[in-house]
Design a protein around this motif. Structure first.
Motif, PDB file in Angstrom:
ATOM      1  N   ALA A 180       0.831  -1.198   0.000  1.00 43.75           N
ATOM      2  CA  ALA A 180       0.000   0.000   0.000  1.00 43.75           C
ATOM      3  C   ALA A 180       0.873   1.258   0.000  1.00 43.75           C
ATOM      4  N   SER A 181       1.938   1.218   0.773  1.00 37.54           N
ATOM      5  CA  SER A 181       2.868   2.345   0.810  1.00 37.54           C
ATOM      6  C   SER A 181       3.571   2.518  -0.533  1.00 37.54           C
ATOM      7  N   MET A 182       3.962   1.400  -1.136  1.00 38.28           N
ATOM      8  CA  MET A 182       4.642   1.449  -2.432  1.00 38.28           C
ATOM      9  C   MET A 182       3.782   2.131  -3.484  1.00 38.28           C
ATOM     10  N   LEU A 183       2.484   1.857  -3.459  1.00 36.89           N
ATOM     11  CA  LEU A 183       1.599   2.398  -4.489  1.00 36.89           C
ATOM     12  C   LEU A 183       1.490   3.919  -4.429  1.00 36.89           C
ATOM     13  N   GLN A 184       1.840   4.495  -3.305  1.00 34.57           N
ATOM     14  CA  GLN A 184       1.835   5.952  -3.207  1.00 34.57           C
ATOM     15  C   GLN A 184       3.059   6.568  -3.867  1.00 34.57           C
ATOM     16  N   ARG A 185       4.078   5.743  -4.130  1.00 33.18           N
ATOM     17  CA  ARG A 185       5.315   6.257  -4.727  1.00 33.18           C
ATOM     18  C   ARG A 185       5.522   5.775  -6.153  1.00 33.18           C
ATOM     19  N   ASN A 186       5.114   4.543  -6.441  1.00 34.46           N
ATOM     20  CA  ASN A 186       5.312   3.980  -7.774  1.00 34.46           C
ATOM     21  C   ASN A 186       4.352   4.639  -8.765  1.00 34.46           C
ATOM     22  N   SER A 187       4.855   5.024  -9.917  1.00 40.14           N
ATOM     23  CA  SER A 187       4.030   5.739 -10.894  1.00 40.14           C
ATOM     24  C   SER A 187       3.774   4.947 -12.164  1.00 40.14           C
ATOM     25  N   THR A 188       4.138   3.655 -12.177  1.00 43.32           N
ATOM     26  CA  THR A 188       3.973   2.874 -13.408  1.00 43.32           C
ATOM     27  C   THR A 188       3.120   1.624 -13.230  1.00 43.32           C
ATOM     28  N   LEU A 189       3.029   1.076 -12.025  1.00 41.77           N
ATOM     29  CA  LEU A 189       2.285  -0.168 -11.824  1.00 41.77           C
ATOM     30  C   LEU A 189       0.798   0.066 -12.068  1.00 41.77           C
ATOM     31  N   GLU A 190       0.212  -0.753 -12.956  1.00 34.96           N
ATOM     32  CA  GLU A 190      -1.193  -0.602 -13.316  1.00 34.96           C
ATOM     33  C   GLU A 190      -2.068  -1.729 -12.772  1.00 34.96           C
ATOM     34  N   LYS A 191      -1.486  -2.883 -12.527  1.00 42.30           N
ATOM     35  CA  LYS A 191      -2.276  -4.033 -12.088  1.00 42.30           C
ATOM     36  C   LYS A 191      -1.561  -4.722 -10.933  1.00 42.30           C
ATOM     37  N   LEU A 192      -2.268  -4.868  -9.812  1.00 45.87           N
ATOM     38  CA  LEU A 192      -1.689  -5.507  -8.630  1.00 45.87           C
ATOM     39  C   LEU A 192      -2.668  -6.537  -8.091  1.00 45.87           C
ATOM     40  N   LEU A 221      -5.798   4.699  -2.800  1.00 47.06           N
ATOM     41  CA  LEU A 221      -6.609   4.942  -3.991  1.00 47.06           C
ATOM     42  C   LEU A 221      -7.055   6.397  -4.091  1.00 47.06           C
ATOM     43  N   LYS A 222      -7.159   7.079  -2.953  1.00 48.40           N
ATOM     44  CA  LYS A 222      -7.535   8.489  -2.974  1.00 48.40           C
ATOM     45  C   LYS A 222      -6.497   9.332  -3.702  1.00 48.40           C
ATOM     46  N   ASN A 223      -5.256   8.869  -3.691  1.00 49.24           N
ATOM     47  CA  ASN A 223      -4.183   9.620  -4.327  1.00 49.24           C
ATOM     48  C   ASN A 223      -4.163   9.441  -5.842  1.00 49.24           C
ATOM     49  N   ASN A 224      -5.114   8.615  -6.337  1.00 51.92           N
ATOM     50  CA  ASN A 224      -5.314   8.453  -7.774  1.00 51.92           C
ATOM     51  C   ASN A 224      -4.048   7.991  -8.503  1.00 51.92           C
ATOM     52  N   PRO A 225      -3.459   6.873  -8.097  1.00 58.54           N
ATOM     53  CA  PRO A 225      -2.283   6.363  -8.791  1.00 58.54           C
ATOM     54  C   PRO A 225      -2.681   5.809 -10.158  1.00 58.54           C
ATOM     55  N   PRO A 226      -1.709   5.356 -10.971  1.00 58.71           N
ATOM     56  CA  PRO A 226      -2.045   4.826 -12.295  1.00 58.71           C
ATOM     57  C   PRO A 226      -2.703   3.447 -12.249  1.00 58.71           C
TER      58      PRO A 226
END
Length: 390
Positions: free
Chosen positions: A158-170, A188-193
């Motif tokens: 969950a922490s990683m997803l706030q920094r990673n800008s390329t992962l689309e499917k987890l 998800l509120k931070n609207n990642p890719p």
């Protein structure tokens, strides 16, 4: 280092040399897959390949990939930019192997798909891989399914997803996560890719669903949400129904094996009939729904032409529900390959039979001899395409 795909690759030769350098014996499974890749004439003119080194679904037993095997394999891949996907599912990798994989991911800039489904990774391995993904800028599809990383391991992702800008499917399904839903919702509120998120078998209850729905009110990227095999009831379905009234990005919602019952089906049906015009696929397989709720869903399909796929097997059909879905199929409104039921008649009465169709029937394994079309058994892959290197 980039690899010219016009030159015949020598993956197996590089592997033999790497094993000799490291003093490690060759793994026969890895060696065979690399030899087959070398012999593939199409490799010269393709954009990339996936190395399928999964330890399951072989006609004869194989020596599964262990931690000590990864060093040589990583050495080969560091000189093979045309390898875009790596499938290591159903092997026996542990947290020690995760360290090697994490180092590789930090240094690699070409791999787009990594499948570590059902290995023996724990919390420490999850931390190593998640931290590596802070820096990785190429991976778009990651499967951790079935690794018992626990809540703390889930927190690292969950922490990683706030920094990673390329992962689309987890995919974090079946990872022994119970209390991470709130943290994932915050991410998800931070609207990642991220466009696809699998949270099956999370012991998720209605409170977790409510937090997810609140977050998704502010998210415009997620297209596929898998909440199958949780503890969601009609109240959770009500939250999802409210979300669907406003959300304009979700294309697939998988609620299979929850207990939403008729009230939950009615909440979803109302949203889909009157408000939502973006959801294309809904699975409510084995959701304790009876004829009333199923008929409501069939009416939603009649009034919503965007909703093209629905999966309902495992519920309790009465005559009205059988007639409603029979009419949808026979009229052409619901195409046979877009649902998991087929109509037939007994003594003039409509009945429904099961079809082996679904969003992702081959989630855990694929048959060696195909009976059902791949597109019908795995409709989600076409509806939300993320990586071509599966």
């Amino acid at each position: 280092m980039a690899q010219d795909t016009a030159v015949r690759p020598d993956l197996h030769l590089h592997y033999v040399q790497a094993c000799q350098k490291l003093g490690q014996p060759e793994n026969p499974l890895i060696a065979r897959v690399l030899q087959e890749a070398d012999e593939n004439e199409e490799i010269r003119c393709t954009k990339g390949i996936t190395l399928k080194i999964a330890g399951n679904n072989h006609p004869v037993p194989v020596q599964r990939v262990r931690d000590d095997d990864l060093g040589a394999l990583a050495s080969v891949l560091s000189h093979a930019a045309f390898v875009k996907g790596l499938d290591l599912a159903y092997n026996v990798l542990t947290d020690a192997g995760a360290e090697t994989m994490a180092t590789f991911l930090q240094e690699n800039s070409s791999l787009r798909y990594l499948n570590l489904t059902f290995n023996d990774l724990g919390m420490s391995g999850a931390e190593l891989i998640a931290r590596a993904l802070h820096r990785n800028t190429s991976l778009v599809h990651m499967r951790m399914t079935g690794n018992k990383i626990g809540d703390q391991g889930g927190m690292f992702f969950a922490s990683m997803l706030q920094r990673n800008s390329t992962l689309e499917k987890l995919d974090l399904g079946d990872c022994d996560l119970e209390e991470t839903t709130v943290h994932i919702a915050q991410m998800l509120k931070n609207n990642p890719p991220l466009v696809e998120l699998h949270l099956s078998k999370h012991e998720m209850k209605n409170f977790g669903v409510e937090r997810l729905c609140e977050a998704l009110q502010e998210n415009s990227s997620l297209r596929y949400l898998d909440l199958s095999c949780n503890k969601i009831t009609a109240d959770g379905a009500r939250f999802l129904g409210e979300l669907l009234k406003h959300n304009q990005s979700l294309v697939i919602l998988d609620l299979k094996a929850n207990r939403i019952e008729d009230p939950g089906a009615t909440h979803l049906s109302e949203a889909l009939s009157l408000h939502n015009r973006t959801l294309q696929a809904l699975s409510v397989v084995s959701c304790s729904i009876t004829g009333k709720g199923l008929t409501a869903l069939s009416n939603a399909i009649k009034s919503n032409m965007i909703l093209s796929h629905i999966y309902i097997w495992g519920n309790t059909f009465d005559e009205d529900a059988c007639m409603s879905f029979s009419e949808l199929v026979q009229s052409g409104r619901l195409k046979p390959n877009c649902t998991d039921v087929a109509p037939f008649q007994v003594d003039g009465r409509a009945q429904l039979a099961e079809l082996s169709h679904g969003l992702h029937r081959e989630y855990y394994w694929a048959p060696r001899h195909r009976v059902v079309a791949h597109s019908a058994a795995n409709a989600s892959l076409a509806l939300v395409a993320v990586s071509e290197y599966l």
